[in-house]
Write a protein that holds these residues in place. Sequence first.
Motif, PDB file in Angstrom:
ATOM      1  N   SER A 151       0.836  -1.199   0.000  1.00 52.46           N
ATOM      2  CA  SER A 151       0.000   0.000   0.000  1.00 52.46           C
ATOM      3  C   SER A 151       0.869   1.247   0.000  1.00 52.46           C
ATOM      4  O   SER A 151       0.449   2.308  -0.470  1.00 52.46           O
ATOM      5  N   ASP A 152       2.096   1.138   0.530  1.00 53.71           N
ATOM      6  CA  ASP A 152       3.024   2.258   0.491  1.00 53.71           C
ATOM      7  C   ASP A 152       3.376   2.607  -0.951  1.00 53.71           C
ATOM      8  O   ASP A 152       3.430   3.783  -1.336  1.00 53.71           O
ATOM      9  N   GLU A 153       3.581   1.580  -1.772  1.00 50.90           N
ATOM     10  CA  GLU A 153       3.909   1.830  -3.173  1.00 50.90           C
ATOM     11  C   GLU A 153       2.751   2.491  -3.909  1.00 50.90           C
ATOM     12  O   GLU A 153       2.950   3.333  -4.791  1.00 50.90           O
ATOM     13  N   LEU A 154       1.530   2.137  -3.531  1.00 56.34           N
ATOM     14  CA  LEU A 154       0.355   2.706  -4.189  1.00 56.34           C
ATOM     15  C   LEU A 154       0.313   4.220  -4.042  1.00 56.34           C
ATOM     16  O   LEU A 154      -0.154   4.927  -4.936  1.00 56.34           O
ATOM     17  N   THR A 155       0.803   4.745  -2.918  1.00 55.72           N
ATOM     18  CA  THR A 155       0.764   6.193  -2.700  1.00 55.72           C
ATOM     19  C   THR A 155       1.679   6.953  -3.658  1.00 55.72           C
ATOM     20  O   THR A 155       1.518   8.155  -3.837  1.00 55.72           O
ATOM     21  N   TYR A 156       2.630   6.261  -4.260  1.00 58.67           N
ATOM     22  CA  TYR A 156       3.548   6.910  -5.190  1.00 58.67           C
ATOM     23  C   TYR A 156       3.154   6.700  -6.653  1.00 58.67           C
ATOM     24  O   TYR A 156       3.739   7.311  -7.551  1.00 58.67           O
ATOM     25  N   SER A 157       2.190   5.826  -6.931  1.00 58.54           N
ATOM     26  CA  SER A 157       1.869   5.451  -8.309  1.00 58.54           C
ATOM     27  C   SER A 157       0.944   6.472  -8.954  1.00 58.54           C
ATOM     28  O   SER A 157      -0.129   6.758  -8.427  1.00 58.54           O
ATOM     29  N   SER A 158       1.367   7.004 -10.089  1.00 61.35           N
ATOM     30  CA  SER A 158       0.568   7.975 -10.842  1.00 61.35           C
ATOM     31  C   SER A 158       1.044   7.968 -12.289  1.00 61.35           C
ATOM     32  O   SER A 158       2.064   7.348 -12.623  1.00 61.35           O
ATOM     33  N   ILE A 159       0.294   8.680 -13.145  1.00 56.22           N
ATOM     34  CA  ILE A 159       0.731   8.925 -14.512  1.00 56.22           C
ATOM     35  C   ILE A 159       0.675  10.431 -14.746  1.00 56.22           C
ATOM     36  O   ILE A 159      -0.218  11.121 -14.235  1.00 56.22           O
ATOM     37  N   TYR A 160       1.659  10.951 -15.484  1.00 56.20           N
ATOM     38  CA  TYR A 160       1.847  12.386 -15.642  1.00 56.20           C
ATOM     39  C   TYR A 160       1.953  12.759 -17.118  1.00 56.20           C
ATOM     40  O   TYR A 160       2.391  11.949 -17.946  1.00 56.20           O
ATOM     41  N   ALA A 161       1.591  14.003 -17.403  1.00 59.78           N
ATOM     42  CA  ALA A 161       1.809  14.582 -18.722  1.00 59.78           C
ATOM     43  C   ALA A 161       2.416  15.967 -18.521  1.00 59.78           C
ATOM     44  O   ALA A 161       1.953  16.746 -17.673  1.00 59.78           O
ATOM     45  N   TYR A 162       3.446  16.275 -19.292  1.00 62.11           N
ATOM     46  CA  TYR A 162       4.148  17.545 -19.162  1.00 62.11           C
ATOM     47  C   TYR A 162       3.735  18.461 -20.305  1.00 62.11           C
ATOM     48  O   TYR A 162       4.003  18.185 -21.466  1.00 62.11           O
ATOM     49  N   GLN A 163       3.073  19.561 -19.943  1.00 61.50           N
ATOM     50  CA  GLN A 163       2.532  20.482 -20.939  1.00 61.50           C
ATOM     51  C   GLN A 163       2.939  21.918 -20.606  1.00 61.50           C
ATOM     52  O   GLN A 163       2.508  22.475 -19.594  1.00 61.50           O
ATOM     53  N   GLY A 164       3.791  22.493 -21.452  1.00 59.88           N
ATOM     54  CA  GLY A 164       4.167  23.894 -21.294  1.00 59.88           C
ATOM     55  C   GLY A 164       4.727  24.247 -19.936  1.00 59.88           C
ATOM     56  O   GLY A 164       4.443  25.326 -19.395  1.00 59.88           O
TER      57      GLY A 164
END
Length: 492
Positions: A151-164
């Motif tokens: 569950s600790d790892e879940l707190t760091y999991s995301s997907i990102y997009a870099y825009q401007g």
Amino acid sequence: SNHSGGSIVSYELIDTNDDGFRYLGSYNSNGEYGSDDNVVLMHNTNPAEPKCAPCLSSNVGGDFVLLDHPFQLLPSSDLLNGVLYVGPGETKELTFVSDGIEKVLVIDGDSYDMVHRYNYDLKNSSEVEVVWSSGLFPTEPSIHSSKSYSSDELTYSSIYAYQGGDLESITQSSQSGVPTTRFDGSTDWVALRTKFFGGVIIPNKKADYVKLSSENSLFRGADDILPLYSASLGGYSSRGELEVKTYLGPLDVEYIDALTEDSSVSSIMNFGWSIIKPFSRFVLWTIKSLNGALGLNYGLVLIVIALLMRFITGPLTRKSYESSAKMKVVAPLQKEIQEKYKGDPQKLQQEMGKLWKEHGVNPVSGCLPMLVQWPILMSFFIVFRSTIEFRGAPFFAWIQDLSQPDYIFSLPFEIPLYGGAVAVLPVLMGISMFLTMRITMQSSDDTQKTFMYFMNGFFILIFNSFPSGLTLYYTIFNFLSYQQQISIKNSK
């Protein structure tokens, strides 16, 4: 796989160091965790329907259709019995073709990067997207017996997009997943991460928009919250050339910074707020330098850093202690003035100012040293909790992984906040905090003492599930602080 023209279906890290394989501890495709298995970031859980990693999607009549069908793999002298071996110093290519598409996959033996080159002409299409739908699989063991994975790892999991220059993201925190969210704007790259590893998709031409989503995978069981993130980079014409670089590997700042000229991908790493980031980077550089230059294991590095911090902050702590001692002397006099002039705020302020000046007291000087240290202390908390350098790094005896709690035995039940196992370092840290508090709070009232001792117990509870590297640092630092307090007290 030849599906989608060379889409990645399984990805294992086989880096080595002096001790053997570098990244150990992972789940297999059946969801079973092996502490001696190489890290696997992607699993081929359904060979009949491989995910896109990456592939093209074509807009036909307003609907996007994934071009994930099997491509033809052209003959190559580099293929030996269907296997492509790429060694150090080598770069090799595979070429896949389908109707209107030629895809060249370039693999570098010295890099975590792969390059996917598309030359395409899709006559019935009005637009093309680059799609990644494979997500990343978890790599860390569960620290709670009731959870199927960390569950600790879940707190760091995301997907990102870099825009401007701005970072957009979505995060799945429940089994329901996250529906597709579209972000319009010139998009430089997309990145997804777990706690210690990441995947980055960088097109050579900026996309006009990106669509992010997540679906829940149940490869571990019905109770899982396991996000598999997807991204679609869109706005490309139906014919032309497009190159996409993918990175799959550790969240090591040296690799991540090098992915783009502006080092923007490192914005997905956990360095804290803007005011904290420079300190976090310096702390990370320091621990890597001490490990590399002196050959110390990371447990000893943490002890060295605690000693350095005690040396650096020692004068500030002494200043704070001296200020507190002076305030204790004038406290009864302050109370008399407050009683005498309680109906005259202006006169009260004047008399208090005279009192402080006469005794050389500055009420804020006791707090100022802590404010100065705050960004540094926060950066330690952030970096020591999530840096990949501590992953799998042993110290001594029972502390064999500084990125995990130093549990010595499990409980037959779980305690709220505390968990279902007992770690040693949080208890030692609690003792160090208690000793320091006992000195600094000798003149405090009983209510304040009770509250601080309660907070001491609370820290023992929450640190029980924190990485042992983080707790080791604070334990050593607190004992050094206690020793300094004793020294200051005896010198008076």
